[in-house]
Design a protein around this motif. Structure first.
Motif, PDB file in Angstrom:
ATOM      1  N   GLY A   4     -69.971  14.450  14.529  1.00 21.13           N
ATOM      2  CA  GLY A   4     -69.842  14.171  16.060  1.00 21.13           C
ATOM      3  C   GLY A   4     -68.463  14.383  16.488  1.00 21.13           C
ATOM      4  O   GLY A   4     -67.726  14.816  15.703  1.00 21.13           O
ATOM      5  N   LEU A   5     -68.247  14.518  17.724  1.00 22.03           N
ATOM      6  CA  LEU A   5     -66.906  14.692  18.181  1.00 22.03           C
ATOM      7  C   LEU A   5     -66.069  13.876  17.808  1.00 22.03           C
ATOM      8  O   LEU A   5     -66.335  12.488  17.548  1.00 22.03           O
ATOM      9  N   ILE A   6     -65.010  13.764  17.595  1.00 29.42           N
ATOM     10  CA  ILE A   6     -63.796  13.143  17.353  1.00 29.42           C
ATOM     11  C   ILE A   6     -63.110  12.805  18.659  1.00 29.42           C
ATOM     12  O   ILE A   6     -62.366  13.338  19.209  1.00 29.42           O
ATOM     13  N   HIS A   7     -63.035  11.260  19.114  1.00 34.06           N
ATOM     14  CA  HIS A   7     -62.695  10.962  20.238  1.00 34.06           C
ATOM     15  C   HIS A   7     -61.354   9.955  19.869  1.00 34.06           C
ATOM     16  O   HIS A   7     -61.245   9.334  18.867  1.00 34.06           O
ATOM     17  N   GLY A   8     -60.402   9.774  20.842  1.00 32.27           N
ATOM     18  CA  GLY A   8     -59.296   9.047  20.658  1.00 32.27           C
ATOM     19  C   GLY A   8     -58.307   9.646  19.581  1.00 32.27           C
ATOM     20  O   GLY A   8     -57.639   8.743  19.158  1.00 32.27           O
ATOM     21  N   VAL A   9     -58.153  10.858  19.497  1.00 28.85           N
ATOM     22  CA  VAL A   9     -57.055  11.373  18.850  1.00 28.85           C
ATOM     23  C   VAL A   9     -55.724  11.060  19.245  1.00 28.85           C
ATOM     24  O   VAL A   9     -55.472  11.078  20.472  1.00 28.85           O
ATOM     25  N   TYR A  37     -64.791  19.576  16.642  1.00 31.35           N
ATOM     26  CA  TYR A  37     -64.943  18.553  16.933  1.00 31.35           C
ATOM     27  C   TYR A  37     -64.075  17.820  17.917  1.00 31.35           C
ATOM     28  O   TYR A  37     -64.240  16.535  18.289  1.00 31.35           O
ATOM     29  N   ILE A  38     -63.247  18.712  18.365  1.00 26.63           N
ATOM     30  CA  ILE A  38     -62.462  17.722  19.675  1.00 26.63           C
ATOM     31  C   ILE A  38     -62.545  18.111  20.971  1.00 26.63           C
ATOM     32  O   ILE A  38     -63.019  19.043  21.346  1.00 26.63           O
ATOM     33  N   PRO A  39     -62.935  17.014  21.913  1.00 23.34           N
ATOM     34  CA  PRO A  39     -63.566  17.390  23.112  1.00 23.34           C
ATOM     35  C   PRO A  39     -62.782  18.011  23.842  1.00 23.34           C
ATOM     36  O   PRO A  39     -61.154  17.947  23.789  1.00 23.34           O
ATOM     37  N   ALA A  40     -62.966  18.882  24.849  1.00 18.93           N
ATOM     38  CA  ALA A  40     -62.108  19.449  25.635  1.00 18.93           C
ATOM     39  C   ALA A  40     -61.193  18.669  26.592  1.00 18.93           C
ATOM     40  O   ALA A  40     -59.990  19.114  26.600  1.00 18.93           O
ATOM     41  N   GLU A  41     -61.377  17.445  26.748  1.00 15.01           N
ATOM     42  CA  GLU A  41     -60.399  16.751  27.469  1.00 15.01           C
ATOM     43  C   GLU A  41     -59.416  16.021  26.573  1.00 15.01           C
ATOM     44  O   GLU A  41     -58.211  15.473  27.061  1.00 15.01           O
ATOM     45  N   GLU A  42     -59.354  16.347  25.484  1.00 16.68           N
ATOM     46  CA  GLU A  42     -58.263  15.831  24.391  1.00 16.68           C
ATOM     47  C   GLU A  42     -57.578  16.835  23.733  1.00 16.68           C
ATOM     48  O   GLU A  42     -56.709  16.623  23.064  1.00 16.68           O
ATOM     49  N   MET A  43     -57.678  18.089  24.278  1.00 12.77           N
ATOM     50  CA  MET A  43     -56.966  19.293  23.679  1.00 12.77           C
ATOM     51  C   MET A  43     -55.346  18.992  24.087  1.00 12.77           C
ATOM     52  O   MET A  43     -54.762  19.517  23.142  1.00 12.77           O
ATOM     53  N   GLY A  44     -55.257  18.379  25.275  1.00 13.63           N
ATOM     54  CA  GLY A  44     -54.166  18.312  25.690  1.00 13.63           C
ATOM     55  C   GLY A  44     -53.092  17.332  24.562  1.00 13.63           C
ATOM     56  O   GLY A  44     -52.053  17.646  24.479  1.00 13.63           O
ATOM     57  N   GLY A  55     -58.458  27.035  16.583  1.00 13.33           N
ATOM     58  CA  GLY A  55     -59.738  27.828  16.347  1.00 13.33           C
ATOM     59  C   GLY A  55     -60.738  27.250  16.728  1.00 13.33           C
ATOM     60  O   GLY A  55     -61.198  26.107  16.432  1.00 13.33           O
ATOM     61  N   GLU A  56     -61.757  27.924  17.438  1.00 13.76           N
ATOM     62  CA  GLU A  56     -62.979  27.635  18.059  1.00 13.76           C
ATOM     63  C   GLU A  56     -64.096  28.143  17.167  1.00 13.76           C
ATOM     64  O   GLU A  56     -64.077  29.464  16.594  1.00 13.76           O
ATOM     65  N   ASN A  57     -65.316  27.584  17.059  1.00 12.64           N
ATOM     66  CA  ASN A  57     -66.511  27.986  16.459  1.00 12.64           C
ATOM     67  C   ASN A  57     -67.542  28.420  17.561  1.00 12.64           C
ATOM     68  O   ASN A  57     -68.372  29.273  17.173  1.00 12.64           O
ATOM     69  N   ARG A  58     -67.580  28.105  18.759  1.00 11.71           N
ATOM     70  CA  ARG A  58     -68.390  28.377  19.880  1.00 11.71           C
ATOM     71  C   ARG A  58     -67.986  28.897  20.974  1.00 11.71           C
ATOM     72  O   ARG A  58     -66.877  28.456  21.471  1.00 11.71           O
ATOM     73  N   LEU A  59     -68.638  30.202  21.531  1.00 12.50           N
ATOM     74  CA  LEU A  59     -68.115  30.767  22.763  1.00 12.50           C
ATOM     75  C   LEU A  59     -68.012  29.770  23.889  1.00 12.50           C
ATOM     76  O   LEU A  59     -67.012  29.680  24.784  1.00 12.50           O
ATOM     77  N   GLN A  60     -69.061  28.782  24.017  1.00 16.10           N
ATOM     78  CA  GLN A  60     -69.105  27.952  25.084  1.00 16.10           C
ATOM     79  C   GLN A  60     -67.997  27.111  25.365  1.00 16.10           C
ATOM     80  O   GLN A  60     -67.476  26.923  26.002  1.00 16.10           O
ATOM     81  N   ASP A  61     -67.628  26.468  24.211  1.00 15.40           N
ATOM     82  CA  ASP A  61     -66.382  25.446  23.703  1.00 15.40           C
ATOM     83  C   ASP A  61     -65.234  26.396  24.178  1.00 15.40           C
ATOM     84  O   ASP A  61     -64.300  25.861  24.841  1.00 15.40           O
ATOM     85  N   LEU A  62     -65.050  27.471  23.480  1.00 17.02           N
ATOM     86  CA  LEU A  62     -63.763  28.308  23.832  1.00 17.02           C
ATOM     87  C   LEU A  62     -63.561  28.577  25.308  1.00 17.02           C
ATOM     88  O   LEU A  62     -62.295  28.279  25.814  1.00 17.02           O
ATOM     89  N   GLU A  63     -64.557  28.959  25.993  1.00 17.97           N
ATOM     90  CA  GLU A  63     -64.313  29.146  27.250  1.00 17.97           C
ATOM     91  C   GLU A  63     -64.028  27.852  28.311  1.00 17.97           C
ATOM     92  O   GLU A  63     -63.246  27.859  28.948  1.00 17.97           O
ATOM     93  N   ALA A  64     -64.650  26.809  27.944  1.00 18.21           N
ATOM     94  CA  ALA A  64     -64.532  25.533  28.520  1.00 18.21           C
ATOM     95  C   ALA A  64     -63.204  24.974  28.240  1.00 18.21           C
ATOM     96  O   ALA A  64     -62.339  24.533  29.203  1.00 18.21           O
TER      97      ALA A  64
END
Length: 211
Positions: A4-9, A37-44, A55-64
């Protein structure tokens, strides 16, 4: 990797892990943060920690993620490439790490920008049902690629012992030398040190950075 996604990085933890890895690999190896596994809101948080390449694995996540953080990182695509999505992926990334099919080559020829660069994924271990070009077919595949092939990538069979990956990494480095290629994308959180010893120029790390 977790399912699953990793939250609270935490930025401090990532910064410390990044520094620890950098001390081992030196200045010439690129450290790519695999962000599947990093949510978009935690990329910052990754940007705050000093991560420069993701590096992203999926186009949808890359775009978001690029909608919010396009200028914060250099972006690569490291997942399985569906040929119908090459048109959308190619303009968004610095490198596609996983070109391995003739249909992907066709789409690159039709849609990739002239400056596009790719890595060819090689099935060094000859695993059945796994993506990647057979080493025996690599020269012909590179010759057919309509954009610049900058190097090679491989994902060896999963193992608990990093040493099991060494011969596969060594073989990829040998193939790169045979074809005059410089970039080697190999090594993940479980075996990156062995990959670097065998000549990796890009390592793809997930939990090694985040946890």
């Amino acid at each position: 990797m977790p399912r699953g996604l990793i939250h609270g990085v935490e930025a401090e933890r990532v910064r410390a892990n990044l520094g620890r890895v950098r001390e081992v690999v030196g200045p010439d190896v690129e450290i790519l943060a695999a962000t599947k596994y990093i949510p978009a809101e935690e990329m910052g948080t990754l940007a705050e920690a000093g991560v420069e390449l993701v590096g992203e694995n999926r186009l949808q996540d890359l775009e978001a993620k690029q909608e919010r953080f396009a200028d914060a990182f250099a972006w690569d695509f490291i997942g399985n490439v569906q040929s119908r999505k090459v048109k959308s992926i190619a303009p968004l990334v610095r490198l596609i790490h996983s070109i391995a099919t003739d249909s992907a080559l066709e789409q690159l020829g039709r849609h990739a920008p002239p400056e596009a660069e790719v890595l060819v994924e090689v099935n060094v271990a000859g695993e059945g049902g796994k993506g990647g070009v057979d080493p025996a077919d690599l020269g012909d595949f590179i010759a057919r690629c309509p954009v610049r092939v900058a190097g090679l990538m491989t994902m060896p069979p999963f193992t608990q012992d990093p040493e099991d990956s060494r011969p596969h990494f060594a073989r990829l480095a040998e193939l790169a030398g045979e074809h005059g290629l410089e970039r080697l994308s190999m090594g993940t959180s479980q075996d990156w040190q062995v990959a670097v010893e065998e000549g990796a120029s890009i390592i793809r790390l997930g939990t090694e950075l985040y946890i």
